[in-house]
Design a protein around this motif. Structure first.
Motif, PDB file in Angstrom:
ATOM      1  N   PHE A   2     -45.155 -15.957   5.981  1.00  0.00           N
ATOM      2  CA  PHE A   2     -44.613 -14.739   5.390  1.00  0.00           C
ATOM      3  C   PHE A   2     -43.098 -14.922   5.172  1.00  0.00           C
ATOM      4  O   PHE A   2     -42.426 -15.588   5.938  1.00  0.00           O
ATOM      5  CB  PHE A   2     -44.865 -13.588   6.354  1.00  0.00           C
ATOM      6  N   ASN A   3     -42.583 -14.315   4.123  1.00  0.00           N
ATOM      7  CA  ASN A   3     -41.135 -14.379   3.909  1.00  0.00           C
ATOM      8  C   ASN A   3     -40.523 -13.028   3.576  1.00  0.00           C
ATOM      9  O   ASN A   3     -41.119 -12.236   2.863  1.00  0.00           O
ATOM     10  CB  ASN A   3     -40.808 -15.381   2.809  1.00  0.00           C
ATOM     11  N   LEU A   4     -39.332 -12.783   4.105  1.00  0.00           N
ATOM     12  CA  LEU A   4     -38.620 -11.526   3.847  1.00  0.00           C
ATOM     13  C   LEU A   4     -37.461 -11.786   2.895  1.00  0.00           C
ATOM     14  O   LEU A   4     -36.805 -12.824   3.002  1.00  0.00           O
ATOM     15  CB  LEU A   4     -38.016 -10.979   5.141  1.00  0.00           C
ATOM     16  N   PRO A   5     -37.176 -10.826   2.006  1.00  0.00           N
ATOM     17  CA  PRO A   5     -35.971 -10.978   1.178  1.00  0.00           C
ATOM     18  C   PRO A   5     -34.734 -11.063   2.078  1.00  0.00           C
ATOM     19  O   PRO A   5     -34.642 -10.341   3.083  1.00  0.00           O
ATOM     20  CB  PRO A   5     -35.929  -9.702   0.338  1.00  0.00           C
ATOM     21  N   GLU A   6     -33.795 -11.909   1.700  1.00  0.00           N
ATOM     22  CA  GLU A   6     -32.600 -12.132   2.508  1.00  0.00           C
ATOM     23  C   GLU A   6     -31.808 -10.832   2.731  1.00  0.00           C
ATOM     24  O   GLU A   6     -31.189 -10.647   3.790  1.00  0.00           O
ATOM     25  CB  GLU A   6     -31.722 -13.211   1.854  1.00  0.00           C
ATOM     26  N   HIS A  14     -28.318  -8.158  11.685  1.00  0.00           N
ATOM     27  CA  HIS A  14     -28.520  -9.372  12.489  1.00  0.00           C
ATOM     28  C   HIS A  14     -29.963  -9.857  12.321  1.00  0.00           C
ATOM     29  O   HIS A  14     -30.833  -9.110  11.856  1.00  0.00           O
ATOM     30  CB  HIS A  14     -28.210  -9.108  13.972  1.00  0.00           C
ATOM     31  N   LYS A  15     -30.188 -11.094  12.719  1.00  0.00           N
ATOM     32  CA  LYS A  15     -31.544 -11.647  12.689  1.00  0.00           C
ATOM     33  C   LYS A  15     -32.182 -11.463  14.057  1.00  0.00           C
ATOM     34  O   LYS A  15     -31.634 -11.904  15.063  1.00  0.00           O
ATOM     35  CB  LYS A  15     -31.513 -13.125  12.294  1.00  0.00           C
ATOM     36  N   CYS A  16     -33.317 -10.794  14.091  1.00  0.00           N
ATOM     37  CA  CYS A  16     -34.043 -10.531  15.331  1.00  0.00           C
ATOM     38  C   CYS A  16     -35.526 -10.461  14.984  1.00  0.00           C
ATOM     39  O   CYS A  16     -35.878 -10.392  13.816  1.00  0.00           O
ATOM     40  CB  CYS A  16     -33.568  -9.212  15.947  1.00  0.00           C
ATOM     41  N   PRO A  17     -36.420 -10.477  15.986  1.00  0.00           N
ATOM     42  CA  PRO A  17     -37.851 -10.486  15.645  1.00  0.00           C
ATOM     43  C   PRO A  17     -38.416  -9.136  15.198  1.00  0.00           C
ATOM     44  O   PRO A  17     -39.393  -9.098  14.468  1.00  0.00           O
ATOM     45  CB  PRO A  17     -38.519 -10.935  16.947  1.00  0.00           C
ATOM     46  N   PHE A  18     -37.818  -8.035  15.641  1.00  0.00           N
ATOM     47  CA  PHE A  18     -38.487  -6.755  15.382  1.00  0.00           C
ATOM     48  C   PHE A  18     -38.275  -6.195  13.979  1.00  0.00           C
ATOM     49  O   PHE A  18     -39.158  -5.500  13.459  1.00  0.00           O
ATOM     50  CB  PHE A  18     -38.195  -5.741  16.483  1.00  0.00           C
ATOM     51  N   MET A  19     -37.151  -6.495  13.342  1.00  0.00           N
ATOM     52  CA  MET A  19     -37.009  -6.072  11.947  1.00  0.00           C
ATOM     53  C   MET A  19     -38.116  -6.729  11.107  1.00  0.00           C
ATOM     54  O   MET A  19     -38.831  -6.024  10.374  1.00  0.00           O
ATOM     55  CB  MET A  19     -35.601  -6.359  11.426  1.00  0.00           C
ATOM     56  N   PRO A  20     -38.336  -8.063  11.241  1.00  0.00           N
ATOM     57  CA  PRO A  20     -39.448  -8.674  10.500  1.00  0.00           C
ATOM     58  C   PRO A  20     -40.834  -8.126  10.864  1.00  0.00           C
ATOM     59  O   PRO A  20     -41.691  -7.994  10.000  1.00  0.00           O
ATOM     60  CB  PRO A  20     -39.343 -10.163  10.862  1.00  0.00           C
ATOM     61  N   ILE A  21     -41.054  -7.788  12.137  1.00  0.00           N
ATOM     62  CA  ILE A  21     -42.344  -7.182  12.500  1.00  0.00           C
ATOM     63  C   ILE A  21     -42.519  -5.863  11.732  1.00  0.00           C
ATOM     64  O   ILE A  21     -43.579  -5.582  11.175  1.00  0.00           O
ATOM     65  CB  ILE A  21     -42.445  -6.938  14.029  1.00  0.00           C
ATOM     66  N   GLY A  22     -41.449  -5.088  11.659  1.00  0.00           N
ATOM     67  CA  GLY A  22     -41.515  -3.824  10.920  1.00  0.00           C
ATOM     68  C   GLY A  22     -41.743  -4.035   9.436  1.00  0.00           C
ATOM     69  O   GLY A  22     -42.522  -3.308   8.810  1.00  0.00           O
ATOM     70  N   TYR A  23     -41.089  -5.053   8.879  1.00  0.00           N
ATOM     71  CA  TYR A  23     -41.278  -5.348   7.453  1.00  0.00           C
ATOM     72  C   TYR A  23     -42.737  -5.694   7.194  1.00  0.00           C
ATOM     73  O   TYR A  23     -43.356  -5.185   6.256  1.00  0.00           O
ATOM     74  CB  TYR A  23     -40.356  -6.493   7.023  1.00  0.00           C
ATOM     75  N   ASP A  60     -36.063  -0.470  10.745  1.00  0.00           N
ATOM     76  CA  ASP A  60     -35.306  -0.938   9.580  1.00  0.00           C
ATOM     77  C   ASP A  60     -36.211  -1.778   8.685  1.00  0.00           C
ATOM     78  O   ASP A  60     -36.102  -1.736   7.457  1.00  0.00           O
ATOM     79  CB  ASP A  60     -34.073  -1.744  10.015  1.00  0.00           C
ATOM     80  N   GLY A  61     -37.113  -2.528   9.299  1.00  0.00           N
ATOM     81  CA  GLY A  61     -38.089  -3.296   8.530  1.00  0.00           C
ATOM     82  C   GLY A  61     -39.078  -2.394   7.795  1.00  0.00           C
ATOM     83  O   GLY A  61     -39.428  -2.649   6.641  1.00  0.00           O
ATOM     84  N   LEU A  62     -39.517  -1.331   8.452  1.00  0.00           N
ATOM     85  CA  LEU A  62     -40.440  -0.375   7.814  1.00  0.00           C
ATOM     86  C   LEU A  62     -39.807   0.218   6.557  1.00  0.00           C
ATOM     87  O   LEU A  62     -40.442   0.288   5.502  1.00  0.00           O
ATOM     88  CB  LEU A  62     -40.800   0.773   8.775  1.00  0.00           C
ATOM     89  N   MET A  63     -38.541   0.641   6.678  1.00  0.00           N
ATOM     90  CA  MET A  63     -37.852   1.248   5.530  1.00  0.00           C
ATOM     91  C   MET A  63     -37.671   0.230   4.409  1.00  0.00           C
ATOM     92  O   MET A  63     -37.893   0.534   3.235  1.00  0.00           O
ATOM     93  CB  MET A  63     -36.480   1.771   5.956  1.00  0.00           C
ATOM     94  N   ALA A  64     -37.250  -0.988   4.787  1.00  0.00           N
ATOM     95  CA  ALA A  64     -36.968  -2.017   3.781  1.00  0.00           C
ATOM     96  C   ALA A  64     -38.237  -2.382   3.002  1.00  0.00           C
ATOM     97  O   ALA A  64     -38.197  -2.549   1.786  1.00  0.00           O
ATOM     98  CB  ALA A  64     -36.379  -3.263   4.452  1.00  0.00           C
ATOM     99  N   ALA A  65     -39.356  -2.454   3.705  1.00  0.00           N
ATOM    100  CA  ALA A  65     -40.606  -2.857   3.051  1.00  0.00           C
ATOM    101  C   ALA A  65     -41.154  -1.768   2.144  1.00  0.00           C
ATOM    102  O   ALA A  65     -41.576  -2.044   1.022  1.00  0.00           O
ATOM    103  CB  ALA A  65     -41.653  -3.218   4.102  1.00  0.00           C
ATOM    104  N   THR A  66     -41.137  -0.527   2.635  1.00  0.00           N
ATOM    105  CA  THR A  66     -41.881   0.538   1.954  1.00  0.00           C
ATOM    106  C   THR A  66     -41.034   1.392   1.016  1.00  0.00           C
ATOM    107  O   THR A  66     -41.575   2.076   0.149  1.00  0.00           O
ATOM    108  CB  THR A  66     -42.487   1.518   2.982  1.00  0.00           C
ATOM    109  N   GLY A  67     -39.726   1.407   1.216  1.00  0.00           N
ATOM    110  CA  GLY A  67     -38.877   2.325   0.455  1.00  0.00           C
ATOM    111  C   GLY A  67     -38.894   3.735   1.023  1.00  0.00           C
ATOM    112  O   GLY A  67     -38.270   4.636   0.466  1.00  0.00           O
TER     113      GLY A  67
END
Lengths: 206, 206
Positions: A2-6, A14-23, A60-67
């Motif tokens: 899986f890849n996230l937009p930069e 910051h880079k951490c595991p939970f933002m990507p889990i949320g995304y 923050d990942g949830l918001m970034a992914a879904t809008g």
């Protein structure tokens, strides 16, 4: 993998595991509901996170992914202290997604969390330790990560918005109508009303 | 002319005037406090916005500019219904910034708001109308936009976080300790406790 937009890392800070889990959770929710990213006021998220515990970064990942952003009023906290969220989309019902205990357990002995528990902020943790734990998040399957409860009958009636506003008759600042109060016959803002914190409105018993 | 990173619009989901106003407000706050963008848990924002009124989009700009995000627990709403926010940074005190009435008045006759009041969602409004109102935001000076109140003595004590968690003894899901409740002697999550909404905790009188 899986890849996230930069930009999602830039937004988060910051880079951490939970933002990507949320995304990933957000993308999974959109797939399960069969919807696209929300441009305006479509998807709503009820996050089960609370205050003063870790792993909130997920949101923050949830918001970034879904809008479904905080600014647009599309995400709220339920204060249950759980790594879970319910996603609702008009006409599509809802879905609840919970981070599986097994995945949480597999992550918790990682050096990243040992350092976090010592009070070291995420951006101060060595880059390779963070890259390693993020890799385990991005390589996992949706099934390894998430437990899904479909809620086809889940419905939600958003509060109707209003553009009405007026100037507070004491301080002169604009106030949206819902938040105007009355003091000595004047329409005023909440701070100028000096109504105390104790004046909590309880719902009418039914 | 002020410029925003393109990803801020992508995060927000649509181009509108209030996200950029928030971004500018956030940058101005950092300049006034003499701080950089927050990577971790530094700046806190107390937004005076509420529910179900427009212009909340501002808050997505605040988060994007400052790094004080909802996911990290760094931004909260005060529910005053005002286009204003107080920014606090450890060791730097605070600053409150309010969108000037004059600027709000100058924007309100714009075609963008006429269409919004008719219920048209931002992304459905013609591109040129949106570009025009955003240009007026990006061309204005900080002084035209914002009224500043410096609060050097403003202090804030964040709630201390904790990594402690346990499984709910009914549903088996992980719960951060603050949100565990007790039911028939078992430690349980809030939904499993079935404690009703009416059980609101009021602060002890002092």
């Amino acid at each position: 993998m899986f890849n996230l937009p930069e930009w999602t890392y830039e937004f988060h800070g910051h880079k951490c595991p939970f933002m990507p889990i949320g995304y990933r959770m957000g993308v999974y929710a959109m797939n399960l509901l069969g919807v696209e990213r929300s441009k305006n006021h479509e998807m709503r998220i009820f996050s089960e996170m609370g205050i003063a515990h870790p792993q909130g970064c997920l949101q923050d990942g949830l918001m970034a992914a879904t809008g479904a952003t905080f600014g647009k009023g599309m995400i709220e906290k339920l204060f249950y202290g759980k790594v879970a969220a319910t996603f609702w989309y008009p006409g599509k019902g809802g879905v609840r997604i919970y981070l599986k205990n097994g995945f949480a357990d597999s992550m918790s002995p990682h050096e990243f969390f040992k350092l976090r528990k010592k009070g070291i902020e995420p951006s101060e943790i060595p880059e390779d330790i963070r890259a390693d734990i993020i890799k385990s998040v991005l390589e996992a399957s949706d099934k390894e990560l998430f437990e899904v409860t479909k809620l086809p009958a889940f419905n939600y009636n958003p509060v109707k918005g209003s553009f009405n506003k007026a100037k507070c008759e004491i301080c002169g600042e604009y106030v949206f109508e819902r938040y105007l109060r009355v003091k000595e016959g004047k329409k005023v803002c909440i701070p100028c009303s000096q109504h105390g914190k104790a004046e909590i409105t309880l719902p009418r018993p039914r």
